[in-house]
Design an enzyme around this catalytic site. Structure first.
Site, PDB file in Angstrom:
ATOM      1  N   ASP A 204       0.697  -1.178  -0.062  1.00  0.00           N
ATOM      2  CA  ASP A 204      -0.106   0.062   0.032  1.00  0.00           C
ATOM      3  C   ASP A 204       0.801   1.305  -0.043  1.00  0.00           C
ATOM      4  OD1 ASP A 204      -2.118   1.621   0.078  1.00  0.00           O
ATOM      5  OD2 ASP A 204      -2.596   1.258   2.277  1.00  0.00           O
TER       6      ASP A 204
ATOM      7  N   ASP B  47       2.128   4.955   0.813  1.00  0.00           N
ATOM      8  CA  ASP B  47       1.817   5.762   1.988  1.00  0.00           C
ATOM      9  C   ASP B  47       1.004   7.199   1.376  1.00  0.00           C
ATOM     10  OD1 ASP B  47       2.760   3.801   3.622  1.00  0.00           O
ATOM     11  OD2 ASP B  47       4.866   4.612   3.303  1.00  0.00           O
ATOM     12  N   CYS B  48      -0.020   7.419   2.227  1.00  0.00           N
ATOM     13  CA  CYS B  48      -0.792   8.616   1.693  1.00  0.00           C
ATOM     14  C   CYS B  48      -0.556   9.008   0.382  1.00  0.00           C
ATOM     15  CB  CYS B  48      -0.492   9.725   2.768  1.00  0.00           C
ATOM     16  SG  CYS B  48       1.147   9.921   3.290  1.00  0.00           S
ATOM     17  N   PHE B  49      -1.248   8.075  -0.350  1.00  0.00           N
ATOM     18  CA  PHE B  49      -0.631   8.278  -1.951  1.00  0.00           C
ATOM     19  C   PHE B  49      -1.111   9.633  -2.566  1.00  0.00           C
ATOM     20  CE2 PHE B  49      -2.694   7.628  -6.320  1.00  0.00           C
ATOM     21  CZ  PHE B  49      -1.655   7.183  -6.873  1.00  0.00           C
TER      22      PHE B  49
ATOM     23  N   TYR C 258       1.526  12.109   6.785  1.00  0.00           N
ATOM     24  CA  TYR C 258       1.663  11.618   8.216  1.00  0.00           C
ATOM     25  C   TYR C 258       1.850  12.895   9.365  1.00  0.00           C
ATOM     26  CZ  TYR C 258       0.830   6.596   7.262  1.00  0.00           C
ATOM     27  OH  TYR C 258       0.417   5.652   6.947  1.00  0.00           O
ATOM     28  N   PRO C 259       2.661  13.961   8.981  1.00  0.00           N
ATOM     29  CA  PRO C 259       2.788  15.206   9.630  1.00  0.00           C
ATOM     30  C   PRO C 259       1.415  15.485  10.061  1.00  0.00           C
ATOM     31  CG  PRO C 259       4.396  15.031   8.004  1.00  0.00           C
ATOM     32  CD  PRO C 259       3.478  13.809   7.814  1.00  0.00           C
TER      33      PRO C 259
ATOM     34  N   GLU D 266      -2.636   0.136  -3.732  1.00  0.00           N
ATOM     35  CA  GLU D 266      -2.880  -0.964  -2.958  1.00  0.00           C
ATOM     36  C   GLU D 266      -3.242  -2.086  -4.016  1.00  0.00           C
ATOM     37  OE1 GLU D 266      -6.036  -0.398  -0.312  1.00  0.00           O
ATOM     38  OE2 GLU D 266      -5.636  -2.041   0.921  1.00  0.00           O
TER      39      GLU D 266
END
Lengths: 275, 1156
Positions: free
Chosen positions: B392, B394-396, B432-433, B490
Site C-alpha cells: 500500500d 503511503d498517503c498516496f 503523516y505530519p 494498493e
C-alpha cells in the site's frame, strides 16, 4: 358464509367474533401506520368502511391467527386478544387489548344483526382513535397474542396447532389503560382498550421477561382469573423466514421506494370483493 | 478574434492567446449566466447573485454594503477632484478604467489607488462585476483563480505592472500582455485520464469529441511552434487521438512518431499534406480519404486557430459543450455550468478511484486472464503457508503531489479541491505530519485549518496519480504474476510460486524499487493470508514492512481492537462494544453460533474467522461489478425543468461512457434523487446536498444497452415518474444493473436488428450526428462552409442509407429465426412506452409484430375506459347503499346532497381531519378547540349544530367563565348529625338497583342541593342508566355553583363517592369505557366545583385500585384542562355521548360521506 343450523349460539357468537376480530385487528394495524397506506384497501364490513390488507401474507397472518382462535373462543377459553407493538428492542410500546366475555350458558339463538350494531361501534370508534395511540418508532414489529383463562387440553384439531403457549415481555409497572370502546350485551361482552407503559416504566427502562414461574407471578397480579397466554408463534416464525418481521422494516423504511412499488404491483390484480 | 490574432503575432506562439480567445468568445455566454450564479465571493457578489439563493437573510447586509460602497465612491470622487487639481500634469489615461485589487500586490493597493486617483481611473474597494473593469493582482492561489473566473465575468485579471507601465508610457496600454500568468498556463491536464473510457472499435467518436479537441489544444500548445514540427504534431495529435480512443492508454506526449494509418472501419482518414496559411483558395482536397473528408490544418497560424475553429463551429451549432474548451471554466453548480456533470467527475477523486479499475483492467488484461483460473487449485492446497504480500502506498494522494514540492516534505500537507481556509471542501488525504494534528480525510478544510493553521493544501493531480499508479503496477507485475489490485495504490501479491525467494526480501526490494521509480514510499505487510497481510501493513505504516509469522497470528490479534479488522464499521463495532467486545481476543471467546445468531450468518462467520486470522479469499479474485452508475450529490441546483433535463442527459452520457468503459451493458436502470427535506435549509457544506430524502425509481428493459440515447430516454421516463419540483433536487444518480458483457451482445448476429428495433430512431440520428461532428472537426475555416455543406449532405445521405438499411434488415428478417428471437414477445413490451413512441416508430414496430401491436394498444385503451367505468359504478353502488341507509339515518339525507364530484377529495381530507380531532381525546382536544368545528365541511357543521339542542350549546358557553369558589349559601344540618359514612356503607352497590335506581330516590329526599340537583339530572339525561350521561347533563345544566356549605359538605361528598364506587363495581368488569368517560367528566366538573374535586380525589384511588385489580393497570386519566378548552371539549363529548347510545353516531355519517 353458510353455516349449519344446528350450531350452538356460542359457536355462532365465536364465528361472528372471530370475523370481527380479523377486521378490527387489520384496522388497528392500518391505524398504526406500520405499513404504507397503499398496503390497505377500503372495504365495507357491517355497513361501515374498514381497511383490508392487500398484501396476501399480512392478510393471511391475521386471518389464520384469529381463525385459529375460533375453537377456543367457542369454549370461552380466550380472555383477551392483544395486538402488541414492539420497538426494535422487543419492548412492547403499545398494546391493543380486546377483552372478551362470552356467556357460555346463553341458550337462545343469536343473529349476526343483533351483534352487528354493537360491533360496528368498535370499528367506528377505532377508526378515529389514532390520537389516543402513541407514535410508533421506525422498524417496529407487532404480533397477536391471546390470553387464555386456562390452558386448553392438548387438542387434536389442526387449527389449534398454530397456537402454542408462550410468554411475553411485560412491563414492570402497571400500564396506563385508555379505554376505546366497551359493549356489554347479553351473550357477548367486548371491550377494547389500550395499554401503554406508565411513565415510571419509561424512566426505569427495565423490562422483565416473564417465563416459567414468572408467568404465574403475572397471573397472580391480574387477579383471580386464571389466565395463561398463548401466542401465535407458528405464524410469526413462518413469516420471519420469508419476510423478516412481517416485512415491516423494508416497508416502513422505504416509503415510496421500490418495495412499495412491488407491493402495489403484486396487489394490483386482487379481486375486489367484500370482506 | 482580430484582437486575438494580432496578439498571437505579437507574442509568437503562446498558449495564453488561446485562453484569451476562449475567454472572449465565451464571455457572452457567461454573462448570461451571471444572474443565476450563486457563488459567494467575499461580500461583493451579494446583491445580484446571492439573492437568488438566500435572498432574505442577506437583504439587510446587502443594503448596508450598498450604502458603504456609495460612501467609498463619494470619498474617492472627492479625493480624485483634489488630486487632479493639485497635479495638473497628470493625464486622465485611466478614464473608464475601474480596478479592483485582490490580495497582496507590488505596488500596494494604496499606491495603485493613488495612481487611479491621479490618472482619472476608478478604484473599487469591493468587487462588483458591474463597476469593475480590471482585476489587479500579482499572485493567486489556484482555488481563487477558479473563483475569479466564475465571477469575473471574463473581466481581465491583470498584473499591477500594467498600471505602472501605462503611467510610465503616459497612455493606456493594452492589458493583454499583462494578464496574470497563472491564468494563462492553467490548462487542465486530466484529459488523458478520460480517454481510456472510450469503447473499443469506437463508432461513436462524437461522444469523445470534446476530449479529443482538448487533447489537440493541449498537444499543440505544448509543442514548439516551428512550422514543420508543429504540423507534424498536429497530424500526430489527430492520429494520436484516434489511437487513444482505440487503445485506451498512454499519456499525451508519448508516441509522437506514429505513422498515420486509418482504420477503414472508421470511415475516413485525415492526412494533412499542405502547410499553408489558411485561405479558402488554397484548400486542398484529399482524394485519398475514403469519405471525402478533408482536414484543413493551419500550422502556420498556430495551433490556436485550429482549435478555435473547431470551437467556433461548435459554438455556432449551439452545442452546450462549446464552453468546455476554455480552461477557465470551472463552475461550481449545475446552475452556472452547462458541463457540470463532466467537470464534476473530472474533479472527483472518488470518480478517479472508481474508474481506475477499468483502466487497470484494460492495461493488464492478459495478466488477469492468464492465471486466475489455474491458481485456484494449488492455492487451496497450500493454503496454510501461502505467503501474501500486501502493498500500500503511503498517503498516496499527498505523496504523489508532494513530489513537486520538496520543501513540503516534512510539513503537514493535505490534498483537497480548494484551499479556501474557510471552505467546506473535504480533505481527501493528509500526510503523516498532518495526521499528527488530528487531520483526517473527510474533514472540512476550515476545521483542518483550525487544527493546524500551517497546513498546506494542494490540489489533485490526477495525471500524476495515474502515472504513479501505472509505475506501481508495472513494478508489481514485474516481480510477481499474481497481483490483485485493490485500488490505484494498493494491491495484494501472491508469492507462493516464487519459492526460492524470501517474501520479506522481495517486499523490501519491491518497496525500494517503487520508491526509486516514483519517489513515493510504500508499506508492505507479509502474512499467510490477505487479512493478515493487510493488518500487517497497517502496523508497518508509514514506510515500513511487517511480517506476521503464522504462529504468531493469535499473539498479534489478541490486543488488536476489533475496529481494525476490515468489514467492521461503526455500527458493528458499537454492537460488539455493547457485548463488551473490544479486541479480537475478546471476540474469539464468543462461539460461532452465537455470533451468527446475533449478526447474521455471513457477518457472524466473518467475525469468527477474522478474529482467528482466518481468511480464505484467494488473491486475484476480482469481483465483477454488479452495477455501473454515476451519482452527483454536490452542486446540484436546478433552475427549471429544462435545466434538470439537460443535466440528466449529461449524466446519461457519463453513465453510458462508463458502461462502455467497462465493456458491459445493463438492463435495469435506477434513477436516484436526493430531495431536499421540507424544512432543510442550505446545507453546511457549500453547495452540498444537506438533509435529503432519498427517492428512487427503477425500470428494466428487455435488452441490455449502453447506448446513450436509450439511456436518456429511459432516464427521462424515470424522472417523470418522480413528480418532483426540480428546485428541491439536491442530488441525482443513475445506476445501471443486471449487467451483461457488451462483447457478447455486440458479436451476436442479431446486433443489428436489436439496435434497429429498440433504437431505430436513435441509430440513424446518432450516426448522422456522429458523421456530422466528424465533419465539423475537419473543417478549417468559415469560408469552407460550402464545401462542408456538400460533405455533410453527402454524409447525410450515407447515414440515411445506413439507417434505412438497418431497418430493412429488421423488417425483412421477420422470417429468419435468429432475428425473430431478438424481438421480445408482445406481452413483454411495456405498453406505456410503446404508446408514447412517435407515430412512425410505432408503425414500424407494428409491422414487426404483424399488426398485433396496434390491436393490443386499442384493447388496452378500452380496458382503461372499462376500468374507469367500473370504478364509477363502484361509487354509484356506494351512494346507493347510502340511500338505503337513509331510512334510519336522517342525517344522511343531507350528506347525500353533497355533490358527488368536484370537491370530493377535499371534503374527505377535511372530514378525516375533523374526525381525528373529534374523538374523545382531551389531550388533542385541548389543542384543537374551535378549529375542530372550522375544519369540518360546512354541511357537516350544520348537522352538528342541528343535532345539538340549541339551548344546550348556549348553556355550555355560559358555563365557561364561572368561578369555582362561590359557595352556595344553604341551611343544612351539621356534619355531626349525619354520619354519611356509616349511613351509606350499608348501601353497597345496591344504589344502582331498581328503576329509577335507589340513589335517585335517596338523593332526591336528601336536603343537600347538590345531590338533589344530580338526582334531577337523572330525569333529564338521555340515557339515565349510564352515569356518564347524567354527569354530562350535570355539567351542562349547572347554572349555579354546585358547592354546598361546610355543614352538609361531608355528607354530600360521602354519598356521592358511594354512588361512584358502586358504579365502578358495577361496571368495572364490562365497561371501563363508561367509567373512563365518567371520571373524565368528573374531572372537568372538579375544575368548577370543589365538591366534585373532593369527590374525585376521594374516589380516584379506589378507581385505580379496581382497575389495577381487574386489568392490571391504571386508567389513563388526562391532566387537568383549562376552562376554555373543556367547554369546547364538552360540546363534543356531549354530542358524542348522545349519539353513541342512540345508534348511528356522527362518525358513521362522516364515514359514509367519505366513501361517496
Amino acid at each position: 358464509m353458510e353455516r349449519k343450523d344446528n350450531q350452538t349460539p356460542q359457536g355462532e357468537i365465536a364465528r361472528i367474533l372471530v370475523e370481527f376480530l380479523e377486521v378490527a385487528i387489520t384496522s388497528v394495524v392500518s391505524l398504526k401506520g406500520i405499513y404504507p397506506p397503499g398496503a390497505f384497501e377500503r372495504r365495507k364490513y357491517m355497513n361501515v368502511v374498514v381497511q383490508r390488507a392487500r398484501h396476501p401474507q399480512l392478510r393471511e397472518y391475521i386471518h389464520s391467527a384469529v381463525s385459529g382462535l375460533l375453537p377456543f373462543v367457542q369454549k370461552g377459553l380466550v380472555e383477551r386478544v392483544a395486538v402488541i407493538f414492539y420497538n426494535t428492542d422487543d419492548i412492547p410500546i403499545e398494546r391493543f387489548i380486546f377483552k372478551l366475555t362470552v356467556n357460555q350458558s346463553f341458550g337462545s339463538n343469536v343473529e349476526e344483526s343483533d351483534l352487528e350494531f354493537s360491533l360496528r361501534s368498535f370499528l367506528i370508534k377505532l377508526s378515529v382513535s389514532q390520537t389516543l395511540t402513541t407514535v410508533l418508532p421506525r422498524d417496529c414489529r407487532w404480533e397477536i397474542t391471546a390470553y387464555f383463562r386456562r390452558l386448553p387440553e392438548v387438542s387434536a384439531s389442526k387449527d389449534a396447532e398454530m397456537w402454542i403457549p408462550t410468554d411475553t415481555k411485560q412491563w414492570q409497572q402497571p400500564p396506563l389503560i385508555t379505554p376505546i370502546k366497551s359493549m356489554n350485551s347479553e351473550p357477548l361482552g367486548l371491550q377494547l382498550y389500550l395499554e401503554h407503559p406508565s411513565p415510571s416504566e419509561l424512566l426505569s427502562g427495565n423490562m422483565t421477561k416473564f417465563g416459567g414461574t414468572g408467568n404465574r407471578m403475572f397471573l397472580a397480579k391480574v387477579g383471580d382469573q386464571q389466565c395463561n397466554q398463548m401466542f401465535c408463534t407458528t405464524h410469526e416464525n413462518h413469516l420471519c423466514e420469508s419476510t423478516p418481521r412481517m416485512g415491516m422494516m423494508p416497508l416502513v423504511g422505504s416509503k415510496g421506494g421500490q418495495n412499495l412499488n412491488w407491493i402495489s404491483k403484486e396487489l394490483h390484480h386482487l379481486p375486489e370483493t367484500e370482506y | 478574434m482580430s484582437l486575438d490574432s494580432s496578439n498571437s503575432k505579437q507574442r509568437s506562439f503562446n498558449s495564453t492567446s488561446s485562453n484569451n480567445q476562449s475567454n472572449t468568445s465565451n464571455s457572452k455566454k457567461r454573462k448570461s449566466n451571471q444572474k443565476t450564479l450563486g457563488m459567494a465571493w467575499g461580500a461583493n457578489s451579494l446583491s445580484g447573485s446571492r439573492s437568488s439563493f438566500r435572498s432574505s437573510p442577506f437583504s439587510d447586509f446587502g443594503s448596508y454594503m450598498e450604502v458603504k460602497n456609495r460612501k467609498l465612491r463619494n470619498q474617492f470622487d472627492a479625493e480624485a477632484s483634489n488630486s487632479s487639481r493639485s497635479d495638473s500634469s497628470a493625464k486622465p489615461i485611466f478614464d473608464g478604467v475601474s480596478i479592483f485589487v485582490d490580495g497582496y500586490t507590488i505596488p500596494s493597493s494604496q499606491e495603485l489607488r493613488q495612481y487611479m486617483l491621479n490618472y482619472g481611473g476608478r478604484f473599487e474597494n469591493y468587487f462588483s462585476r458591474h463597476r469593475v473593469t480590471h482585476i489587479i493582482c500579482s499572485n493567486l492561489p489556484d482555488s481563487k483563480v477558479k473563483n475569479l473566473r466564475s465571477f469575473s465575468s471574463g473581466l481581465p485579471v491583470v498584473k499591477p505592472m500594467w498600471i505602472l507601465d501605462s503611467v510610465a508610457a503616459n497612455k493606456l496600454l493594452s492589458w493583454v500582455p499583462y494578464q496574470l500568468d497563472q491564468l494563462a498556463n492553467n490548462q487542465p491536464t486530466l484529459s488523458a485520464f478520460f480517454t481510456p473510457k472510450t469503447k473499443p472499435a469506437d463508432e461513436g467518436t462524437f461522444t469523445h469529441a470534446i476530449c479529443e479537441v482538448k487533447h489537440e489544444t493541449e498537444l499543440l500548445c505544448l509543442k514548439d511552434a516551428s512550422k514543420d514540427a508543429s504540423f507534424s504534431e498536429a497530424g500526430n495529435s489527430l492520429e494520436w487521438r484516434k489511437q487513444a480512443t482505440e487503445e485506451h492508454d498512454k499519456l499525451m506526449c508519448e508516441n509522437p512518431n506514429r505513422t498515420v494509418i486509418d482504420g477503414p472501419s472508421n470511415g475516413y482518414s485525415e492526412e494533412p499534406k499542405e502547410v499553408e496559411v489558411v485561405e479558402p483558395s488554397n484548400l486542398q482536397e484529399d482524394d485519398e480519404s475514403l469519405a471525402n473528408y478533408r482536414l484543413q490544418s493551419c500550422p502556420e497560424q498556430s495551433s490556436v486557430s485550429v482549435s478555435s475553429h473547431c470551437f467556433d463551429n461548435r459554438g455556432i451549432r449551439g452545442s452546450p459543450r462549446s464552453s468546455f474548451i476554455g480552461p477557465s471554466k470551472q463552475r461550481h453548480s449545475t446552475l452556472g455550468d452547462p458541463n457540470f456533470v463532466e467537470n464534476y467527475f473530472k474533479n472527483s477523486r472518488l470518480h478517479f478511484i472508481g474508474t481506475w479499475r477499468n483502466r487497470y483492467r484494460n492495461r493488464f488484461p492478459s495478466l488477469l486472464n492468464g492465471w486466475t483460473k489455474s491458481s485456484h487449485s494449488d492455492v487451496s492446497a497450500g493454503l496454510q503457508k501461502t505467503p501474501i504480500i500486501h502493498i500500500d502506498m503511503d498517503c498516496f494522494f499527498v505523496s504523489v503531489v508532494i513530489r513537486s514540492h520538496p520543501e513540503l516534505n516534512d510539513k503537514p500537507v493535505a490534498v483537497c479541491h480548494s484551499d479556501n481556509p474557510k471552505g467546506t471542501a473535504e480533505i481527501s488525504s493528509a500526510n503523516y505530519p498532518a495526521r499528527k494534528y488530528g487531520i483526517k480525510a473527510g474533514m472540512f478544510v476550515r476545521d483542518a485549518k483550525g487544527l493546524c493553521p500551517q497546513l498546506a493544501i494542494l490540489p489533485y493531480n490526477f495525471e500524476a496519480y495515474e502515472e504513479v499508479a501505472d509505475q506501481f503496477y508495472n513494478i508489481l507485475h514485474k516481480h510477481c504474476n499474481r497481483v490483485q489490485a485493490v485500488s490505484c495504490d494498493e494491491a495484494f501479491l501472491d508469492v507462493t510460486d516464487l519459492e526460492g525467494k524470501d517474501p520479506q526480501l522481495l517486499a523490501s526490494a519491491i518497496r525500494k524499487e517503487i520508491y526509486e521509480a516514483t519517489r513515493c514510499s510504500a508499506s508492505a505487510g507479509i502474512a499467510k493470508n490477505m487479512l493478515m497481510a493487510r493488518l500487517a501493513t497497517s502496523t508497518a505504516k508509514p514506510n515500513g514492512q511487517c511480517y506476521i509469522d503464522p504462529e504468531k497470528v493469535d499473539e498479534y490479534l489478541d490486543p488488536l481492537p476489533i475496529k481494525a479488522l476490515p468489514g467492521i464499521g461503526h455500527v458493528l463495532a458499537e454492537k460488539l462494544k455493547n457485548k463488551n467486545v473490544q479486541t479480537c481476543g475478546q471476540l474469539r471467546l464468543i462461539s460461532k453460533d452465537s455470533l451468527q445468531k446475533d449478526f447474521g450468518i455471513k457477518t457472524g462467520e466473518m467475525l469468527w474467522n477474522y478474529s482467528r486470522g482466518v481468511d480464505n479469499r484467494l488473491v486475484g479474485m476480482i469481483q465483477e461489478s454488479k452495477s455501473v452508475g454515476a451519482e452527483v450529490n454536490w452542486g446540484v441546483r436546478f433552475r427549471d425543468f429544462q435545466h434538470a433535463h439537460n443535466f440528466l442527459l449529461d449524466l446519461c452520457k457519463e453513465v453510458s461512457l462508463r458502461l462502455q468503459g467497462c465493456g458491459v451493458q445493463g438492463r435495469t436502470f435506477t434513477l436516484k434523487i436526493k430531495k431536499r427535506r421540507k424544512d432543510a435549509g442550505e446545507p453546511a457544506k457549500f453547495m452540498g446536498c444537506g438533509d435529503c430524502e432519498n427517492l428512487s425509481h427503477s425500470t428494466t428493459v428487455p435488452l441490455a444497452t449502453d447506448d446513450v440515447e436509450v439511456l436518456q430516454r429511459i432516464t427521462k421516463q424515470l424522472f417523470g415518474s418522480f413528480h418532483i419540483d426540480v428546485k428541491d433536487i439536491r442530488g441525482v444518480g443513475l445506476q445501471v444493473s443486471r449487467l451483461e458483457s457488451a462483447d457478447i451482445s455486440r458479436q451476436a448476429p442479431e446486433r443489428n436488428s436489436l439496435k434497429s428495433w429498440l433504437m431505430s430512431a436513435s441509430a440513424s440520428s446518432k450516426e448522422q450526428f456522429d458523421i456530422n461532428s466528424r465533419g465539423k472537426e475537419c473543417i478549417g475555416t468559415d469560408s469552407e462552409g460550402k464545401r462542408m455543406d456538400v460533405n455533410s449532405s453527402l454524409l447525410h445521405n450515407a447515414s440515411v442509407e445506413n439507417s434505412v438499411h438497418g431497418t430493412n434488415n429488421a423488417s425483412n428478417g421477420g422470417g429468419c429465426s435468429k432475428q425473430n428471437s431478438s424481438i421480445p414477445p408482445l406481452g413483454h413490451l411495456d405498453m406505456g412506452v410503446v404508446e408514447s413512441l412517435p407515430l412512425e416508430l410505432l408503425s414500424e414496430l407494428n409491422e414487426i409484430y404483424g399488426g398485433k401491436l396496434v390491436e393490443m394498444i386499442t384493447k388496452r385503451k378500452l380496458q382503461v375506459v372499462e376500468a374507469e367505468r367500473s370504478h364509477n359504478s363502484d361509487i354509484v353502488s356506494l351512494s346507493r347503499s347510502v340511500v338505503e341507509m337513509k331510512g334510519e339515518q336522517p342525517i344522511l339525507e343531507e350528506l347525500r346532497a353533497v355533490p358527488d364530484s368536484g370537491a370530493r377529495p377535499n371534503s374527505v381530507a377535511i372530514s378525516t381531519a375533523g374526525l381525528e380531532n373529534n374523538d374523545l381525546v382531551p389531550a388533542s382536544l385541548s389543542q384543537v378547540d374551535t378549529s375542530v368545528l372550522q375544519q369540518l365541511p360546512e354541511e357537516l357543521r350544520a348537522d352538528i349544530f342541528e343535532a345539538l339542542p340549541a339551548h344546550r350549546i348556549q348553556e355550555i358557553s355560559a358555563l365557561g367563565p364561572k368561578t369555582d369558589n362561590v359557595h352556595h349559601p344553604m341551611g343544612i344540618k351539621s356534619a355531626a348529625d349525619n354520619q354519611p359514612g356509616s349511613a351509606s356503607s350499608g348501601l353497597s352497590n345496591n344504589m344502582w338497583i331498581g328503576n329509577p335506581p335507589l340513589w335517585v330516590e335517596k338523593f332526591n329526599v336528601s336536603n343537600l342541593t347538590t345531590l338533589k340537583f344530580v338526582a334531577d339530572m337523572y330525569y333529564k339525561a338521555n340515557s339515565p342508566e349510564s352515569l356518564s350521561s347524567i354527569l354530562q347533563c350535570t355539567l351542562a345544566e349547572s347554572l349555579h355553583p354546585l358547592d354546598a356549605t361546610s355543614d352538609a359538605w361531608n355528607e354530600a361528598v360521602h354519598s356521592f363517592s358511594e354512588l361512584l364506587m358502586n358504579y365502578i363495581k358495577l361496571k368495572i368488569g364490562v365497561d371501563i369505557e363508561e367509567i373512563y368517560v365518567c371520571f373524565r367528566l368528573l374531572r372537568r366538573l372538579s375544575t368548577k366545583s370543589e365538591f366534585f374535586l373532593e369527590v374525585y380525589n376521594l374516589v380516584f384511588p379506589h378507581l385505580q385500585a379496581s382497575i389495577d385489580e381487574n386489568y392490571g393497570g391504571t386508567l389513563n386519566i388526562p391532566p387537568h384542562m383549562g376552562c376554555a378548552a373543556s367547554t369546547i371539549y364538552s360540546r363534543f363529548e356531549l354530542f358524542e355521548l348522545e349519539h353513541q347510545s342512540s345508534g348511528f353516531s356522527i362518525y358513521s355519517a362522516v364515514l359514509v360521506h367519505i366513501c361517496r
